[in-house]
Design an enzyme around this catalytic site. Structure first.
Site, PDB file in Angstrom:
ATOM      1  N   LYS A 160     -13.692 -60.907  31.794  1.00  0.00           N
ATOM      2  CA  LYS A 160     -12.154 -60.566  31.984  1.00  0.00           C
ATOM      3  C   LYS A 160     -11.419 -61.072  30.649  1.00  0.00           C
ATOM      4  CE  LYS A 160     -11.396 -60.307  36.797  1.00  0.00           C
ATOM      5  NZ  LYS A 160     -10.784 -60.905  38.020  1.00  0.00           N
ATOM      6  N   THR A 208      -1.324 -67.696  47.951  1.00  0.00           N
ATOM      7  CA  THR A 208      -0.786 -67.593  49.103  1.00  0.00           C
ATOM      8  C   THR A 208      -1.494 -68.842  49.661  1.00  0.00           C
ATOM      9  OG1 THR A 208      -0.279 -65.250  49.063  1.00  0.00           O
ATOM     10  CG2 THR A 208      -0.686 -66.276  51.175  1.00  0.00           C
ATOM     11  N   PHE A 263       5.152 -61.694  45.920  1.00  0.00           N
ATOM     12  CA  PHE A 263       5.367 -60.650  46.873  1.00  0.00           C
ATOM     13  C   PHE A 263       5.107 -59.312  46.303  1.00  0.00           C
ATOM     14  CE2 PHE A 263       8.188 -64.079  47.992  1.00  0.00           C
ATOM     15  CZ  PHE A 263       7.964 -64.383  49.286  1.00  0.00           C
ATOM     16  N   ARG A 305       3.479 -55.555  45.240  1.00  0.00           N
ATOM     17  CA  ARG A 305       2.717 -54.703  45.854  1.00  0.00           C
ATOM     18  C   ARG A 305       1.616 -54.460  44.817  1.00  0.00           C
ATOM     19  NH1 ARG A 305       6.893 -50.434  47.162  1.00  0.00           N
ATOM     20  NH2 ARG A 305       7.483 -51.196  44.947  1.00  0.00           N
ATOM     21  N   PHE A 342       7.613 -49.137  56.093  1.00  0.00           N
ATOM     22  CA  PHE A 342       6.444 -49.639  56.825  1.00  0.00           C
ATOM     23  C   PHE A 342       6.344 -48.952  58.270  1.00  0.00           C
ATOM     24  CE2 PHE A 342       3.648 -52.561  54.727  1.00  0.00           C
ATOM     25  CZ  PHE A 342       4.487 -52.621  53.528  1.00  0.00           C
ATOM     26  N   LEU A 343       6.835 -47.671  58.253  1.00  0.00           N
ATOM     27  CA  LEU A 343       6.630 -46.946  59.648  1.00  0.00           C
ATOM     28  C   LEU A 343       5.856 -45.788  59.686  1.00  0.00           C
ATOM     29  CD1 LEU A 343      10.279 -47.526  61.418  1.00  0.00           C
ATOM     30  CD2 LEU A 343       8.025 -48.791  61.731  1.00  0.00           C
ATOM     31  N   CYS A 358      -4.436 -58.840  51.178  1.00  0.00           N
ATOM     32  CA  CYS A 358      -3.429 -59.700  51.548  1.00  0.00           C
ATOM     33  C   CYS A 358      -3.340 -59.676  52.948  1.00  0.00           C
ATOM     34  CB  CYS A 358      -2.185 -59.395  50.856  1.00  0.00           C
ATOM     35  SG  CYS A 358      -2.077 -59.976  49.224  1.00  0.00           S
ATOM     36  N   LYS A 418      -5.297 -48.750  49.227  1.00  0.00           N
ATOM     37  CA  LYS A 418      -4.147 -47.767  49.244  1.00  0.00           C
ATOM     38  C   LYS A 418      -4.118 -47.060  47.723  1.00  0.00           C
ATOM     39  CE  LYS A 418      -0.830 -51.231  47.520  1.00  0.00           C
ATOM     40  NZ  LYS A 418       0.260 -52.021  47.565  1.00  0.00           N
TER      41      LYS A 418
HETATM   42  N1  LIG Z   1      -3.113 -59.166  45.268  1.00  0.00           N
HETATM   43  C1  LIG Z   1      -2.179 -58.995  45.717  1.00  0.00           C
HETATM   44  O1  LIG Z   1      -1.492 -57.988  45.824  1.00  0.00           O
HETATM   45  C2  LIG Z   1      -1.363 -60.546  46.139  1.00  0.00           C
HETATM   46  C3  LIG Z   1      -0.033 -60.271  46.358  1.00  0.00           C
HETATM   47  C4  LIG Z   1       0.740 -61.518  46.570  1.00  0.00           C
HETATM   48  C5  LIG Z   1      -0.008 -62.716  46.725  1.00  0.00           C
HETATM   49  N2  LIG Z   1      -1.384 -62.788  46.431  1.00  0.00           N
HETATM   50  C6  LIG Z   1      -1.948 -64.041  46.331  1.00  0.00           C
HETATM   51  O2  LIG Z   1      -2.296 -64.422  45.059  1.00  0.00           O
HETATM   52  C7  LIG Z   1      -3.664 -65.025  44.855  1.00  0.00           C
HETATM   53  C8  LIG Z   1      -4.355 -64.173  43.807  1.00  0.00           C
HETATM   54  O3  LIG Z   1      -4.771 -62.854  44.307  1.00  0.00           O
HETATM   55  P1  LIG Z   1      -5.326 -61.835  43.576  1.00  0.00           P
HETATM   56  O4  LIG Z   1      -5.413 -60.403  44.296  1.00  0.00           O
HETATM   57  O5  LIG Z   1      -4.798 -61.730  42.160  1.00  0.00           O
HETATM   58  O6  LIG Z   1      -6.789 -62.443  43.230  1.00  0.00           O
HETATM   59  P2  LIG Z   1      -8.040 -61.871  42.380  1.00  0.00           P
HETATM   60  O7  LIG Z   1      -9.253 -62.076  43.010  1.00  0.00           O
HETATM   61  O8  LIG Z   1      -7.651 -60.471  41.770  1.00  0.00           O
HETATM   62  O9  LIG Z   1      -7.818 -62.951  41.155  1.00  0.00           O
HETATM   63  C9  LIG Z   1      -8.217 -64.172  41.038  1.00  0.00           C
HETATM   64  C10 LIG Z   1      -8.716 -64.710  39.861  1.00  0.00           C
HETATM   65  O10 LIG Z   1      -8.754 -66.386  39.609  1.00  0.00           O
HETATM   66  C11 LIG Z   1      -9.878 -66.481  38.848  1.00  0.00           C
HETATM   67  N3  LIG Z   1     -10.392 -67.761  39.110  1.00  0.00           N
HETATM   68  C12 LIG Z   1     -11.150 -68.095  40.276  1.00  0.00           C
HETATM   69  N4  LIG Z   1     -11.169 -69.635  40.452  1.00  0.00           N
HETATM   70  C13 LIG Z   1     -10.506 -69.726  39.058  1.00  0.00           C
HETATM   71  C14 LIG Z   1     -10.892 -71.239  38.317  1.00  0.00           C
HETATM   72  N5  LIG Z   1     -11.233 -72.280  38.861  1.00  0.00           N
HETATM   73  N6  LIG Z   1     -10.171 -71.217  37.217  1.00  0.00           N
HETATM   74  C15 LIG Z   1      -9.630 -70.141  36.554  1.00  0.00           C
HETATM   75  N7  LIG Z   1      -9.688 -69.013  37.128  1.00  0.00           N
HETATM   76  C16 LIG Z   1     -10.339 -68.718  38.358  1.00  0.00           C
HETATM   77  C17 LIG Z   1     -10.968 -65.316  39.242  1.00  0.00           C
HETATM   78  O11 LIG Z   1     -11.916 -65.182  38.270  1.00  0.00           O
HETATM   79  C18 LIG Z   1     -10.157 -64.030  39.226  1.00  0.00           C
HETATM   80  O12 LIG Z   1      -9.732 -63.478  38.121  1.00  0.00           O
HETATM   81  C19 LIG Z   1      -4.150 -65.060  46.421  1.00  0.00           C
HETATM   82  O13 LIG Z   1      -3.612 -66.364  47.080  1.00  0.00           O
HETATM   83  C20 LIG Z   1      -3.466 -63.808  47.008  1.00  0.00           C
HETATM   84  O14 LIG Z   1      -3.407 -63.779  48.365  1.00  0.00           O
HETATM   85  C21 LIG Z   1      -2.065 -61.522  46.012  1.00  0.00           C
END
Ligand SMILES: NC(=O)c1ccc[n+]([C@@H]2O[C@H](COP(=O)([O-])OP(=O)(O)OC[C@H]3O[C@@H](n4cnc5c(N)ncnc54)[C@H](O)[C@@H]3O)[C@@H](O)[C@H]2O)c1
Length: 431
Positions: free
Chosen positions: A35, A121, A152, A154, A249-250, A260, A320
């Site tokens: 990445k 989260t 928050f 999307r 959301f309906l 999430c 989605k």
């Molecule tokens: N995806 C969404 O739409 C969304 C929206 C709101 C909140 N969240 C929350 O945000 C958080 C992240 O979600 P995401 O979808 O971005 O996750 P993701 O899996 O896409 O990305 C997480 C990243 O963290 C990296 N990582 C893991 N351990 C690590 C470490 N020790 N040091 C450095 N990097 C590390 C992974 O390699 C990965 O690239 C979650 O808690 C999720 O619930 C996500």
């Protein structure tokens, strides 16, 4: 401000690039070397509208950098954002393995006072745990403060949402840290809700739980509409115009998926259980969603009886539209079920096919276009309402399918149009 962002997934990467865009100096840290290599070359490892343009622009301006090296990434940073994943553990709770690993790396490599900002989260109380875990393991004589700043956005419109969100929530028990992170966010020009740590954590779960509830609610009404000859689209319009309910959301369909809602609803139920508080509404929301994924199969079985030996065009695989994310996509259980029933699958998705190959049954055949997927199939099923799928000419189903039968899990088409096109059409909650 000098900021580090840990984790370059959907949340971390978008946060890092957008903070750079509003004038901060950002270094993004990830443990995934592939990445980081791609990002250094201006290539986004995820599909998000407008992200790559901002990435290239800020790399050129040297406002955003990428590294796998914590020591380099944390050097002289005033704020350290945590955006690593918090997936669902087997018992439904949030798995904090990645959070703990990030904490330990911060403790080891941070060389100056800083504010740690949690974007991930995390269950209520976790920010206190993060602060303690880092503080107990610090290798330098420094101190940290903690701010909860739940996300928050999307997926699919993450960049747009970062600049146009309804609100930014920041929580802390330290006034100075709260003010500093408020200042970081001011250029976004979005209303800021300031609160304490635990309330900020709870806001994130409550928001997702409420949205999931709206989806399961309208799906339950849709299933009743199916049995009673009413049209859920008209029902949603009729109730949504009531401002107390609201019209978003309906949309009835085959249930929510993604990274999430499923894990966050389960995590909140688990949080409740840990303090002996059952959450019956939320448990039902989860259960209704599980059932909803099967509704479209029931419709196929009702129509065809035995499905074995049939060929289906599966249209849309991501959870989605506008994302390549396959996490908890309804296409996963559905394709497994179809394969077990001896159905041949010709699948197509505009961007998620590479990710789909990693999680769908190996017997699924991937096609290069909707045309190819539909060709010589016995019937078609829409699982994701991508624009391309919604705009595919209806007469082509008639030309290409063995029989013009279309199951639409996302209610993409007006009923009069499918009737005019001569399709046999089954959707959710509409006669
Ligand atoms: N995806 C969404 O739409 C969304 C929206 C709101 C909140 N969240 C929350 O945000 C958080 C992240 O979600 P995401 O979808 O971005 O996750 P993701 O899996 O896409 O990305 C997480 C990243 O963290 C990296 N990582 C893991 N351990 C690590 C470490 N020790 N040091 C450095 N990097 C590390 C992974 O390699 C990965 O690239 C979650 O808690 C999720 O619930 C996500």
């Amino acid at each position: 401000m000098n900021i580090a962002v840990i984790g370059t997934g959907y949340v971390g990467l978008v946060t890092g690039v957008c903070l750079a865009e509003i004038g901060h100096q950002v270094t993004c840290i990830d443990i995934d070397e592939n990445k980081i290599e791609a990002l250094k070359n201006g290539k986004s490892p995820i599909y998000e509208n407008g992200l790559e343009e901002l990435l290239e622009k800020n790399i050129a301006k040297e406002t955003v950098r990428f590294t796998t090296d914590y020591e380099e990434g944390l050097e002289a940073k005033e704020a350290v954002y945590i955006g690593v994943g918090t997936p669902q553990a087997e018992d439904g709770s949030a798995d904090l393995t990645f959070i703990n690993a990030a904490c330990d790396s911060i403790a080891k490599h941070l060389k100056n006072d800083a504010i740690v900002v949690t974007k991930s989260t995390v269950p209520i109380g976790t920010n206190e745990h993060i602060k303690n875990r880092i503080t107990e393991n610090l290798t330098q004589n420094i101190s940290i403060e903690i701010v909860s700043n739940p996300e928050f956005l999307r997926q699919g419109s993450a960049v747009f949402d970062t600049f146009n969100g309804d609100r930014i929530v920041i929580g802390s028990d330290n006034e100075e840290a709260l003010k500093a992170i408020e200042d970081v966010n001011k250029p976004f020009n979005i209303p800021i809700v300031k609160t304490d740590l635990r309330s900020a954590e709870m806001i994130k779960y409550a928001a997702n739980a409420f949205l999931a509830t709206k989806i399961s609610f309208i799906n339950e009404i849709a299933n009743l509409c199916d049995r009673m000859g009413a049209n859920v689209e008209n029902v949603a319009e009729g109730i949504g115009m009531d401002k107390r309910i609201g019209n978003s959301f309906l949309n009835a369909g085959i249930g929510y998926g993604g990274s999430c809602f499923p894990k966050d609803t389960n995590a909140l139920v688990s949080i409740g259980r840990n303090v002996d508080y059952e959450m019956p509404i939320l448990q039902s929301v989860v259960e209704v969603n599980e059932q909803q994924k099967k509704v479209i199969i029931d419709k196929m079985l009702q129509r065809f009886g035995d499905l074995s030996g049939k060929t289906v065009a599966l249209l849309g695989l991501s959870f989605k539209p506008n994302t390549d994310d396959m996490r908890e996509a309804p296409s996963i259980p559905l394709s497994k079920d179809l394969v077990e029933r001896g159905v041949n699958i010709q699948a197509y998705d505009p961007v998620a096919m590479e990710n789909a190959k990693k999680v769908l049954p190996k017997d699924v055949a991937y096609m290069d276009s909707i045309d190819e997927a539909v060709k010589s199939a016995d019937f078609a099923v829409i699982l994701t309402d991508w624009k391309e799928i919604k705009e595919y000419p209806m007469e082509k189903y008639k030309q290409n399918l063995n029989q013009p039968v279309l199951f639409d899990g996302r209610n993409c088409f007006a009923l009069n149009k499918v009737k005019e096109a001569g399709l046999e059409y089954y959707s959710i909650g509409r006669p």
